[in-house]
Motif scaffolding. Structure first.
Motif, mmCIF file in Angstrom:
data_model
loop_
_atom_site.group_PDB
_atom_site.id
_atom_site.type_symbol
_atom_site.label_atom_id
_atom_site.label_comp_id
_atom_site.label_asym_id
_atom_site.label_seq_id
_atom_site.Cartn_x
_atom_site.Cartn_y
_atom_site.Cartn_z
ATOM 1 N N LEU A 51 8.611 6.419 -15.761
ATOM 2 C CA LEU A 51 8.045 5.760 -16.938
ATOM 3 C C LEU A 51 6.550 6.033 -17.066
ATOM 4 C CD1 LEU A 51 10.023 2.419 -16.807
ATOM 5 C CD2 LEU A 51 10.157 4.134 -18.592
ATOM 6 N N ASN A 52 5.818 5.903 -15.960
ATOM 7 C CA ASN A 52 4.383 6.182 -16.027
ATOM 8 C C ASN A 52 4.110 7.601 -16.489
ATOM 9 O OD1 ASN A 52 2.847 3.912 -15.433
ATOM 10 N ND2 ASN A 52 3.377 4.034 -13.266
ATOM 11 N N SER A 53 4.864 8.564 -15.955
ATOM 12 C CA SER A 53 4.636 9.956 -16.353
ATOM 13 C C SER A 53 4.871 10.114 -17.851
ATOM 14 C CB SER A 53 5.565 10.890 -15.587
ATOM 15 O OG SER A 53 5.392 10.716 -14.217
ATOM 16 N N GLY A 54 5.881 9.419 -18.354
ATOM 17 C CA GLY A 54 6.128 9.471 -19.787
ATOM 18 C C GLY A 54 4.968 8.910 -20.585
ATOM 19 N N PHE A 55 4.412 7.767 -20.130
ATOM 20 C CA PHE A 55 3.280 7.177 -20.847
ATOM 21 C C PHE A 55 2.071 8.103 -20.839
ATOM 22 C CE2 PHE A 55 4.945 2.890 -19.118
ATOM 23 C CZ PHE A 55 5.903 2.854 -20.111
ATOM 24 N N PHE B 296 0.839 -1.200 0.000
ATOM 25 C CA PHE B 296 0.000 0.000 0.000
ATOM 26 C C PHE B 296 0.877 1.255 0.000
ATOM 27 C CE2 PHE B 296 -2.444 3.315 2.201
ATOM 28 C CZ PHE B 296 -3.630 3.275 1.495
ATOM 29 N N LYS B 297 1.905 1.220 0.836
ATOM 30 C CA LYS B 297 2.804 2.367 0.922
ATOM 31 C C LYS B 297 3.496 2.605 -0.435
ATOM 32 C CE LYS B 297 7.050 2.556 2.259
ATOM 33 N NZ LYS B 297 8.239 2.016 2.909
ATOM 34 N N ASN B 298 3.999 1.525 -1.027
ATOM 35 C CA ASN B 298 4.654 1.665 -2.332
ATOM 36 C C ASN B 298 3.708 2.244 -3.382
ATOM 37 O OD1 ASN B 298 6.957 0.515 -1.354
ATOM 38 N ND2 ASN B 298 6.390 -1.555 -1.971
ATOM 39 N N THR B 299 2.500 1.680 -3.414
ATOM 40 C CA THR B 299 1.538 2.134 -4.411
ATOM 41 C C THR B 299 1.218 3.610 -4.212
ATOM 42 O OG1 THR B 299 0.599 -0.045 -4.166
ATOM 43 C CG2 THR B 299 -0.588 1.460 -5.567
ATOM 44 N N LEU B 300 1.052 4.003 -2.947
ATOM 45 C CA LEU B 300 0.703 5.389 -2.656
ATOM 46 C C LEU B 300 1.818 6.336 -3.096
ATOM 47 C CD1 LEU B 300 -1.728 6.739 -1.289
ATOM 48 C CD2 LEU B 300 -0.350 6.934 0.768
ATOM 49 N N ILE B 301 3.058 5.994 -2.783
ATOM 50 C CA ILE B 301 4.179 6.860 -3.172
ATOM 51 C C ILE B 301 4.229 6.999 -4.683
ATOM 52 C CG2 ILE B 301 6.701 7.031 -3.230
ATOM 53 C CD1 ILE B 301 6.694 5.556 -0.520
ATOM 54 N N VAL B 302 4.212 5.853 -5.354
ATOM 55 C CA VAL B 302 4.297 5.888 -6.817
ATOM 56 C C VAL B 302 3.141 6.681 -7.394
ATOM 57 C CG1 VAL B 302 4.197 4.485 -8.904
ATOM 58 C CG2 VAL B 302 5.567 3.727 -6.964
ATOM 59 N N THR B 303 1.940 6.437 -6.898
ATOM 60 C CA THR B 303 0.771 7.077 -7.485
ATOM 61 C C THR B 303 0.800 8.584 -7.299
ATOM 62 O OG1 THR B 303 -0.460 5.086 -6.993
ATOM 63 C CG2 THR B 303 -1.729 7.007 -7.610
ATOM 64 N N ILE B 304 1.030 9.031 -6.076
ATOM 65 C CA ILE B 304 0.972 10.477 -5.825
ATOM 66 C C ILE B 304 2.056 11.209 -6.622
ATOM 67 C CG2 ILE B 304 1.269 12.258 -4.069
ATOM 68 C CD1 ILE B 304 -0.299 10.587 -2.194
ATOM 69 N N LEU B 305 3.249 10.666 -6.618
ATOM 70 C CA LEU B 305 4.311 11.364 -7.348
ATOM 71 C C LEU B 305 4.088 11.308 -8.867
ATOM 72 C CD1 LEU B 305 7.446 10.506 -5.216
ATOM 73 C CD2 LEU B 305 6.076 12.585 -5.256
ATOM 74 N N THR B 306 3.564 10.191 -9.349
ATOM 75 C CA THR B 306 3.263 10.131 -10.780
ATOM 76 C C THR B 306 2.209 11.166 -11.148
ATOM 77 O OG1 THR B 306 3.714 7.773 -10.783
ATOM 78 C CG2 THR B 306 2.547 8.645 -12.671
ATOM 79 N N PHE C 151 -5.046 9.821 -13.892
ATOM 80 C CA PHE C 151 -3.658 9.387 -13.692
ATOM 81 C C PHE C 151 -3.543 8.554 -12.418
ATOM 82 C CE2 PHE C 151 -1.850 13.301 -16.129
ATOM 83 C CZ PHE C 151 -2.215 12.704 -17.321
ATOM 84 N N PHE C 152 -4.246 9.023 -11.402
ATOM 85 C CA PHE C 152 -4.243 8.301 -10.134
ATOM 86 C C PHE C 152 -4.712 6.867 -10.358
ATOM 87 C CE2 PHE C 152 -5.749 6.846 -6.080
ATOM 88 C CZ PHE C 152 -4.951 7.470 -5.143
ATOM 89 N N LEU C 153 -5.840 6.781 -11.031
ATOM 90 C CA LEU C 153 -6.474 5.506 -11.316
ATOM 91 C C LEU C 153 -5.550 4.586 -12.113
ATOM 92 C CD1 LEU C 153 -9.343 4.367 -11.306
ATOM 93 C CD2 LEU C 153 -9.712 5.551 -13.432
ATOM 94 N N TRP C 154 -4.971 5.131 -13.159
ATOM 95 C CA TRP C 154 -4.130 4.301 -14.038
ATOM 96 C C TRP C 154 -2.891 3.797 -13.308
ATOM 97 C CZ3 TRP C 154 -4.299 8.186 -18.729
ATOM 98 C CH2 TRP C 154 -5.578 8.156 -19.288
ATOM 99 N N THR C 155 -2.292 4.669 -12.511
ATOM 100 C CA THR C 155 -1.096 4.234 -11.790
ATOM 101 C C THR C 155 -1.466 3.224 -10.718
ATOM 102 O OG1 THR C 155 -0.537 6.565 -11.966
ATOM 103 C CG2 THR C 155 1.054 5.160 -10.894
#
Lengths: 276, 422, 295
Positions: A145-149, A71-81, A203-207
């Protein structure tokens, strides 16, 4: 008289749409409902209400999924993306819509084409690239990578809506002494709030839901995201439906909260007054 | 404005958390003398057991930290991406035969010919890990394909003898049907189950000619159309007739569950189909018999073959330690080791060497009987070129869906397979 | 804006583009241009490690690959129904949900929520619904024809199942964009239209659709690109079955790349898929963007 009619219509149509919405949502209700049943009951009695509230699925799923860590990993990645993708797209869209001539058109098309590249097309190449640049087993690799996509979709949407912003507004701001940075941020950006929020939610959803990229890049248990761990309950020869459904229910709660929170901003909308 | 502040605080928080967690993962690598050894495995219901077995290993010593990483999602994708990036883990699962051969040919995996396990393996398990006469992988377990049946339902339908010929099998189906049971659990929405079934059926009609046929096929001269192909299709007709209504709608999970919940009396699949039984009805007596395709009882052999091979990355950073883990995994005398943790369970695959486990079940007794009488044969598809399983699965599924007849299926199989070997 | 001011700000505009450009080139263009496109000219088996340059042979082989051609046709059929279905449904739900309405937020959320669960997950659940829930519903209502449908037994029914789930899942996303679009239509324009007698269907066609053209452009583009990339839902729902009849191009390519590991051939297929979608979307963008200018 006319007012009464309008009010009645508002209620009748509203209730009708609510009913339609409930029907539309039924499959999701079914998922949540079944998360509260023991495995045998799910298999034999999928559409009935749970006989009693059974919570073991959740505790077991959370343990196997390593829930809080993922959950922590997903949250970090998602918010920053979301932050990186939204702002970089807005900047680029602002630049593109202000530049003139063939060059800006070409640039726009160049970005837009990104939306049609299927991820699988570049998957092998991305995996090679990520290994060479030491992006595997990191969280920032996913963010970049996600931000690029997403930039293709983000730029396309922003450019579309920036067209609706009258140029006179910006000129007026410039005449009032706003520098270009302030014009962009304090005059134009607020006008696009519904678009920005919509994009951020998407973006939140996709990440949040992304599976392929993290599953290829982050094998290490401590860096896995929720979806990657969720898929462990479903393999080609075996499915632990009870844990899968419970894990799924847990994983969608944050998105629902974000959506409900964001909806206020989407609806509050672009006030027509500002444009006039 | 206030909200903006909250958001930016959140962002800052995440940033620091992100950076600190990156740092943490880097530190763990250089910490102490413990060497990490990773084994990548594909997703299956057995992952819990693998982890238990790894924990046991780690509790015995502190030089090596052995961890099992289950790849969720598609394993082929994982292998492809990691091979391309030259970033394979220390050890990883491979499909027996063709995949081992491909990796060996590419020089990606270590020659294990001088390890102790080689001599302990059953002879029939060896070819699955061999390439050019050398052992390139450890055949970790073998699996059994056959017909699993609910003993209670057989009793109810007054079936006392298990069927040994196709005629008897059909009679059994009739009896079960007359009793109001669904004779066979359908799994045909998932085409891989059809590949398993077809492979067994083809093996049964090939009998002693299997090796020559496989050689012919792989040199590009063979054909799926063999002398007794009629019997293969005859058996599939029986499957179609007795698998209940809408049999194309049932995927493997629902088929496995149909046997476990007593909805169907028989299931044509492997021991892995029983993994969920423990959570549904652990006391259900399940037996096993070989699929009877011909009218000669001697042809009814159980389809047993290696299901998983473990290969060692030739470019791994800690090869010595990895080999130590491999020794642990292949020790059949360890009463609380890898095998005890991974093979002694309902639905677990069995080791490819003599091993006295402490788990018993009816189906395992039946299996042991076939093994003792050497009444077993390998699966056809695993020895064909890599990718044959998909060709078989997708094409033969058309026969089940009634969109392709026998002739079309056989011609399509031949032409697609020729493309593959070419 | 005055020419002088524009010249002064030009470098600033360029600078603004750079972050996104960098991210985009790094994540998509480099892998595509230096990975996928070159490898499409090789006979390359990833696992065996054999890699031979064969020129355009992979591309020639495509034209006689029956499965590939079938998957191309199937993808077009699927795309047509999904694009039309999702856009119509999304447009009308957005239309009603943009007006003043009782329980509007809740209704919006309910139409959107299917989209927040990934395609693979929802498909697993829909398999349960098609094969478990609908038959038992049919039985309890006494409607045998509903109970006895085999949703995955024939290519036709399997296709319909995929279309249903794709539309169901995709609607919320497009609806959200349409709602955002409806928000940008200034209320005074609508009021002026109402005074001129533009109500109901006339209002939609004469006023709202032209003003929504930027949104429609985006939505059509996104749904075309999405439909041609269709992968998750067909994979989890039918895996291309029965007998490859519902295999999309993305699935077909995927099988080459990760099951038989024919990386070279799979790359050639990807390039072709990319070109097809590029051509279709460029035509679409041309057409719909022209409408925008006229409006």
């Amino acid at each position: 008289m006319k007012k009464m009619n309008e009010k009645a219509r508002m209620y009748i149509n509203g209730v009708l749409l609510l009913i339609l919405g409930i029907i539309f949502m039924l499959p999701v209700f079914l998922i949540i409902l079944n998360a509260f049943k023991p495995n045998k009951e799910i298999l034999t009695d999928f559409i009935s209400l749970p006989k009693y509230i059974y919570l073991d699925n959740f505790t077991e799923a959370m343990e196997v999924m390593n829930f809080w860590s993922s959950f922590k990993n997903t949250l970090i990645v998602t918010i920053l993306t979301v932050a990186l993708a939204t702002f970089s797209s807005f900047f680029a869209a602002y630049g593109i819509s202000h530049l003139k001539g063939k060059f800006s058109n070409g640039l726009y098309l160049f970005f837009v084409l990104g939306q049609i590249i299927p991820f699988h097309t570049v998957m092998i190449a991305i995996s090679v690239l990520a290994t060479k640049t030491h992006m595997t087993n990191t969280l920032w690799g996913l963010i970049v990578l996600n931000s690029g996509f997403f930039s293709a979709f983000g730029i396309m949407t922003f450019v579309g809506f920036l067209k609706g912003v009258p140029k006179e507004l910006e000129e007026a701001a410039t005449l009032d002494g706003c520098n270009i940075w302030r014009t962009m941020f304090q005059v134009v950006f607020p006008l696009l709030t519904p678009t920005t929020i919509t994009l951020a939610v998407l973006f939140f959803l996709w990440t949040w839901n992304d599976f392929l990229l993290p599953s290829i890049l982050n094998g290490e248990q401590e860096l896995r995201t929720i979806t990657v761990n969720l898929y462990m309950f479903k393999s080609s020869t075996n499915a632990q439906w009870n844990l899968f459904i419970a894990g799924l229910t847990l994983s969608i709660i944050p998105i629902i909260i974000i959506y409900i929170f964001a909806q206020k901003y989407i609806t509050s909308g672009l006030t027509s007054g500002a444009i006039k | 404005m206030k909200k903006l502040k909250v958001i930016s605080c959140l962002l800052a928080l995440c940033l620091t958390a992100g950076i600190s967690s990156c740092g943490a993962s880097n530190n763990s690598k250089s910490e102490g003398e413990t060497v990490p050894v990773k084994l990548a495995v594909w997703a299956s219901g057995a992952a819990d057991n693998f982890n238990k077995a790894a924990d046991e290993f780690n509790s015995r010593q502190d030089k090596i930290k052995f961890s099992v990483e289950m790849q969720s999602g598609d394993y082929g994708q994982f292998l492809g991406a990691k091979t391309a990036a030259n970033d394979l883990p220390d050890m990883f699962f491979l499909s027996p035969y063709s995949q081992v051969q491909q990796f060996a040919k590419n020089g990606k995996i270590l020659d294990l010919s001088d390890r102790d396990f080689v001599d302990k393996l059953y002879d029939n398990a060896k070819p699955s890990g061999e390439y050019e006469g050398k052992m390139y992988a450890y055949p970790m377990c073998q699996e059994m394909l056959g017909i699993f049946y609910n003993k209670n339902m057989f009793k109810d339908a007054q079936i006392t003898e298990i069927p040994k010929t196709v005629t008897e099998f059909k009679e059994v189906c009739e009896k079960l049907k007359a009793k109001g049971y669904t004779p066979l659990a359908a799994t045909y929405k998932d085409s891989w189950t059809i590949n398993h079934a077809f492979s067994c059926l083809q093996g049964a009609v090939l009998q002693d000619n299997m090796d020559t046929w496989i050689e012919e096929m792989n040199s590009g001269n063979g054909s799926f159309d063999v002398e007794n192909s009629d019997l293969v299709f005859n058996f599939m007709d029986i499957m179609k007739e007795y698998s209940g209504e809408n049999y194309m709608d049932a995927d493997s999970t629902s088929g496995f569950n149909a046997l476990a919940t007593g909805e169907a009396a028989m299931l044509f699949s492997g021991e892995f189909s029983l993994l969920n039984l423990a959570s549904i009805d652990p006391d259900l007596p399940i037996g096993l018999f070989a699929v009877p395709v011909t009218d000669n009882p001697e042809d009814a052999k159980l389809d047993v073959d290696v299901g998983i091979c473990v290969a060692v990355n030739k470019d791994g950073k800690h090869i010595d330690q990895t080999l130590e883990v491999l020794d642990y995994m292949s020790d059949n005398t360890d009463t609380n080791g890898w095998m005890a943790n991974t093979a002694d369970d309902m639905g677990s695959a069995t080791p490819c060497m003599e091993y006295k486990g402490n788990f018993s079940a009816d189906y395992l007794e039946d299996y042991q009987k076939y093994l003792d009488e050497n009444n077993v044969r390998p699966w056809v598809y695993q020895q064909l070129a890599s990718g044959a399983n998909n060709i078989i699965a997708d094409t033969v599924q058309g026969y089940f869906a009634n969109s392709k007849d026998k002739e079309t299926v056989l011609t399509e199989l031949d032409s697609k397979y020729k493309d593959l070997v070419k | 804006m005055s020419e002088l001011l524009y010249k002064k700000n030009r470098s600033f505009y360029f600078l603004l583009i750079i972050p996104a450009l960098f991210l985009y080139i790094f994540s998509l263009i480099i892998p595509l241009v230096f990975g996928t496109i070159p490898s499409s000219f090789y006979d390359w088996n990833l696992i065996e490690g054999s890699k031979n340059f064969i020129g355009i042979e992979n591309y020639i082989k495509l034209f006689s690959d029956k499965d590939f051609i079938h998957s191309l046709i199937f993808t077009m059929i699927l795309a047509f129904f999904t694009i039309v279905g999702t856009n119509l449904l999304a447009f009308f739900t957005a239309y009603f949900l943009s007006e003043k309405l009782f329980g509007k937020s809740l209704s919006r959320a309910m139409f959107f929520i299917p989209n927040i669960i990934s395609g693979i997950m929802v498909s697993f659940v829909w398999v349960f619904i098609f094969t478990g829930a609908i038959p038992s519903l049919g039985k309890s209502l006494g409607i045998d024809s509903l109970a006895n449908i085999s949703w995955f037994g024939t290519p036709q029914m399997a296709t319909i199942s995929i279309i249903i789930v794709s539309i169901w899942q995709g609607t919320g996303f497009l609806m959200m964009l349409y709602i955002t679009g409806f928000q940008t239509i200034p209320t005074d324009v609508l009021e002026a239209g109402m005074l001129d007698g533009c109500t109901g269907i006339k209002k939609i066609i004469k006023i709202q659709i032209p003003l929504l053209m930027p949104t429609i452009t985006i939505n059509l583009f996104v749904s075309i690109a999405g439909a041609f990339k269709a992968f998750d839902i067909p994979l989890a729902l039918t895996a291309g079955g029965p007998s490859k009849s519902t295999q999309t191009i993305a699935l077909n390519t995927y099988n080459d790349a990760f099951i038989s590991f024919n990386t070279g051939y799979a790359s050639a297929k990807s390039v072709i898929l990319f070109l097809i979608v590029a051509i279709i979307t460029i035509i679409q963008l041309r057409i719909t963007r022209k409408q925008e200018v006229e409006a």
